[in-house]
Design a protein around this motif. Structure first.
Motif, PDB file in Angstrom:
ATOM      1  N   PHE A  48       0.834  -1.246   0.063  1.00 35.29           N
ATOM      2  CA  PHE A  48       0.060  -0.086   0.006  1.00 35.29           C
ATOM      3  C   PHE A  48       1.009   1.301   0.018  1.00 35.29           C
ATOM      4  O   PHE A  48       0.458   2.353  -0.661  1.00 35.29           O
ATOM      5  N   ALA A  49       1.954   1.369   0.698  1.00 32.54           N
ATOM      6  CA  ALA A  49       2.863   2.372   0.847  1.00 32.54           C
ATOM      7  C   ALA A  49       3.617   2.560  -0.901  1.00 32.54           C
ATOM      8  O   ALA A  49       3.382   3.732  -1.191  1.00 32.54           O
ATOM      9  N   LEU A  50       3.736   1.438  -1.544  1.00 33.24           N
ATOM     10  CA  LEU A  50       4.307   1.797  -2.875  1.00 33.24           C
ATOM     11  C   LEU A  50       3.118   2.400  -3.722  1.00 33.24           C
ATOM     12  O   LEU A  50       3.315   3.256  -4.614  1.00 33.24           O
ATOM     13  N   LEU A  51       1.892   1.723  -3.681  1.00 31.95           N
ATOM     14  CA  LEU A  51       0.735   2.419  -4.265  1.00 31.95           C
ATOM     15  C   LEU A  51       0.530   3.659  -4.146  1.00 31.95           C
ATOM     16  O   LEU A  51       0.154   4.723  -4.959  1.00 31.95           O
ATOM     17  N   SER A  52       0.650   4.217  -2.790  1.00 31.50           N
ATOM     18  CA  SER A  52       0.335   5.385  -2.467  1.00 31.50           C
ATOM     19  C   SER A  52       1.506   6.443  -3.349  1.00 31.50           C
ATOM     20  O   SER A  52       0.993   7.508  -3.718  1.00 31.50           O
ATOM     21  N   ALA A  53       2.662   6.005  -2.985  1.00 31.36           N
ATOM     22  CA  ALA A  53       3.819   6.652  -3.536  1.00 31.36           C
ATOM     23  C   ALA A  53       3.797   6.833  -5.087  1.00 31.36           C
ATOM     24  O   ALA A  53       3.878   7.707  -5.742  1.00 31.36           O
ATOM     25  N   LEU A  54       3.367   5.743  -6.052  1.00 33.47           N
ATOM     26  CA  LEU A  54       2.986   5.818  -7.135  1.00 33.47           C
ATOM     27  C   LEU A  54       1.832   6.799  -7.652  1.00 33.47           C
ATOM     28  O   LEU A  54       1.791   7.397  -8.624  1.00 33.47           O
ATOM     29  N   ASP A  55       0.741   6.896  -6.782  1.00 32.98           N
ATOM     30  CA  ASP A  55      -0.238   7.815  -6.923  1.00 32.98           C
ATOM     31  C   ASP A  55       0.013   9.189  -6.821  1.00 32.98           C
ATOM     32  O   ASP A  55      -0.252  10.079  -7.716  1.00 32.98           O
ATOM     33  N   LEU A  56       1.062   9.613  -5.810  1.00 31.00           N
ATOM     34  CA  LEU A  56       1.637  10.884  -6.056  1.00 31.00           C
ATOM     35  C   LEU A  56       2.533  11.056  -6.909  1.00 31.00           C
ATOM     36  O   LEU A  56       2.601  12.236  -7.615  1.00 31.00           O
ATOM     37  N   ALA A  57       3.228  10.312  -7.509  1.00 32.28           N
ATOM     38  CA  ALA A  57       3.954  10.318  -8.530  1.00 32.28           C
ATOM     39  C   ALA A  57       3.402  10.464  -9.838  1.00 32.28           C
ATOM     40  O   ALA A  57       3.617  11.257 -10.711  1.00 32.28           O
ATOM     41  N   LYS A  58       2.132   9.800 -10.106  1.00 32.11           N
ATOM     42  CA  LYS A  58       1.363   9.918 -11.186  1.00 32.11           C
ATOM     43  C   LYS A  58       0.739  11.274 -11.243  1.00 32.11           C
ATOM     44  O   LYS A  58       0.573  11.931 -12.264  1.00 32.11           O
ATOM     45  N   SER A  88       5.180   0.675 -14.135  1.00 32.29           N
ATOM     46  CA  SER A  88       4.668  -0.354 -14.123  1.00 32.29           C
ATOM     47  C   SER A  88       5.316  -1.702 -13.371  1.00 32.29           C
ATOM     48  O   SER A  88       4.735  -2.199 -12.701  1.00 32.29           O
ATOM     49  N   VAL A  89       6.733  -1.468 -13.240  1.00 37.90           N
ATOM     50  CA  VAL A  89       7.550  -2.085 -12.440  1.00 37.90           C
ATOM     51  C   VAL A  89       7.171  -2.170 -11.017  1.00 37.90           C
ATOM     52  O   VAL A  89       6.956  -3.228 -10.442  1.00 37.90           O
ATOM     53  N   PHE A  90       6.949  -0.769 -10.439  1.00 37.60           N
ATOM     54  CA  PHE A  90       6.630  -0.561  -8.903  1.00 37.60           C
ATOM     55  C   PHE A  90       5.037  -1.055  -8.727  1.00 37.60           C
ATOM     56  O   PHE A  90       4.847  -1.475  -7.518  1.00 37.60           O
ATOM     57  N   ASP A  91       4.160  -0.823  -9.657  1.00 35.97           N
ATOM     58  CA  ASP A  91       2.931  -1.195  -9.700  1.00 35.97           C
ATOM     59  C   ASP A  91       2.827  -2.837  -9.497  1.00 35.97           C
ATOM     60  O   ASP A  91       2.218  -3.338  -8.722  1.00 35.97           O
ATOM     61  N   VAL A  92       3.441  -3.318 -10.326  1.00 36.89           N
ATOM     62  CA  VAL A  92       3.523  -5.135 -10.188  1.00 36.89           C
ATOM     63  C   VAL A  92       3.952  -5.365  -9.108  1.00 36.89           C
ATOM     64  O   VAL A  92       3.652  -6.416  -8.280  1.00 36.89           O
ATOM     65  N   THR A  93       5.336  -4.890  -8.529  1.00 35.90           N
ATOM     66  CA  THR A  93       5.888  -5.019  -7.209  1.00 35.90           C
ATOM     67  C   THR A  93       4.718  -4.974  -6.009  1.00 35.90           C
ATOM     68  O   THR A  93       4.796  -5.888  -5.223  1.00 35.90           O
ATOM     69  N   ALA A  94       3.984  -3.773  -5.945  1.00 37.02           N
ATOM     70  CA  ALA A  94       3.137  -3.567  -5.001  1.00 37.02           C
ATOM     71  C   ALA A  94       1.988  -4.545  -5.109  1.00 37.02           C
ATOM     72  O   ALA A  94       1.516  -5.174  -3.987  1.00 37.02           O
ATOM     73  N   VAL A  95       1.327  -4.963  -6.140  1.00 37.28           N
ATOM     74  CA  VAL A  95       0.384  -5.776  -6.316  1.00 37.28           C
ATOM     75  C   VAL A  95       0.902  -7.498  -5.798  1.00 37.28           C
ATOM     76  O   VAL A  95       0.070  -7.954  -5.037  1.00 37.28           O
ATOM     77  N   LEU A  96       1.959  -7.489  -6.097  1.00 34.67           N
ATOM     78  CA  LEU A  96       2.820  -8.853  -5.847  1.00 34.67           C
ATOM     79  C   LEU A  96       2.704  -8.941  -4.081  1.00 34.67           C
ATOM     80  O   LEU A  96       2.413  -9.906  -3.633  1.00 34.67           O
ATOM     81  N   CYS A  97       3.259  -7.858  -3.626  1.00 34.83           N
ATOM     82  CA  CYS A  97       3.325  -7.793  -2.284  1.00 34.83           C
ATOM     83  C   CYS A  97       2.064  -8.025  -1.565  1.00 34.83           C
ATOM     84  O   CYS A  97       1.836  -8.895  -0.612  1.00 34.83           O
ATOM     85  N   LEU A  98       0.790  -7.277  -2.155  1.00 31.85           N
ATOM     86  CA  LEU A  98      -0.336  -7.511  -1.477  1.00 31.85           C
ATOM     87  C   LEU A  98      -0.988  -8.968  -1.640  1.00 31.85           C
ATOM     88  O   LEU A  98      -1.765  -9.359  -0.779  1.00 31.85           O
ATOM     89  N   ILE A  99      -0.704  -9.720  -2.619  1.00 32.01           N
ATOM     90  CA  ILE A  99      -1.106 -10.797  -2.986  1.00 32.01           C
ATOM     91  C   ILE A  99      -0.363 -11.913  -2.026  1.00 32.01           C
ATOM     92  O   ILE A  99      -1.163 -12.665  -1.414  1.00 32.01           O
ATOM     93  N   ILE A 100       0.792 -11.758  -1.938  1.00 32.70           N
ATOM     94  CA  ILE A 100       1.425 -12.628  -1.072  1.00 32.70           C
ATOM     95  C   ILE A 100       1.107 -12.463   0.573  1.00 32.70           C
ATOM     96  O   ILE A 100       1.094 -13.238   1.127  1.00 32.70           O
TER      97      ILE A 100
END
Length: 126
Positions: A48-58, A88-100
């Motif tokens: 969730f921290a990665l996704l929040s940072a990506l939202d701010l970066a977007k 995309s790389v950070f987005d996939v990493t964040a989603v994988l962290c949430l799935i795991i």
């Protein structure tokens, strides 16, 4: 054609950012309250921290690409593709962290359910 202010382009990002920030808060609460293994809560917090940072970066992506395009007039397509690939790389990493994190939490929950409960029965002395 009228020029649209920059903040109008950012407005659709706010609900998503708020949802990801709520996920960060919930993950912190789970991390603080967890007594056993903290791996699922830590992975959820990271995701969730990665996704929040990506939202701010977007939100800053438009001005950043505009600045880079003025600096390098010929490489604007390369800059845009590079920034999108990085997201995309950070987005996939964040989603994988949430799935795991969900998988680990479910595995721990099912392991607790499978443990046989032992009831202590008083012995009959006699």
């Amino acid at each position: 054609m009228a020029r649209v202010p920059g903040f109008v382009n950012v407005l659709p990002l706010f609900p998503v950012l708020l949802a990801h920030l709520a996920g960060v808060v919930v993950a912190i609460i789970l991390l603080v309250r967890s007594e056993g293994r903290r791996t699922p809560a830590t992975l959820a917090l990271l995701g969730f921290a990665l996704l929040s940072a990506l939202d701010l970066a977007k939100a800053a992506q438009g001005p950043l690409i505009g600045l880079l395009s003025r600096r390098t007039a010929t490489g604007i397509r390369l800059v845009t593709a590079g920034v999108g690939c990085c997201y995309s790389v950070f987005d996939v990493t964040a989603v994988l962290c949430l799935i795991i994190a969900i998988w680990q939490a479910m595995r721990r929950h099912s392991a607790r359910k499978a443990e046989p409960r032992t009831m202590s029965t008083p012995r009959a002395e006699g």
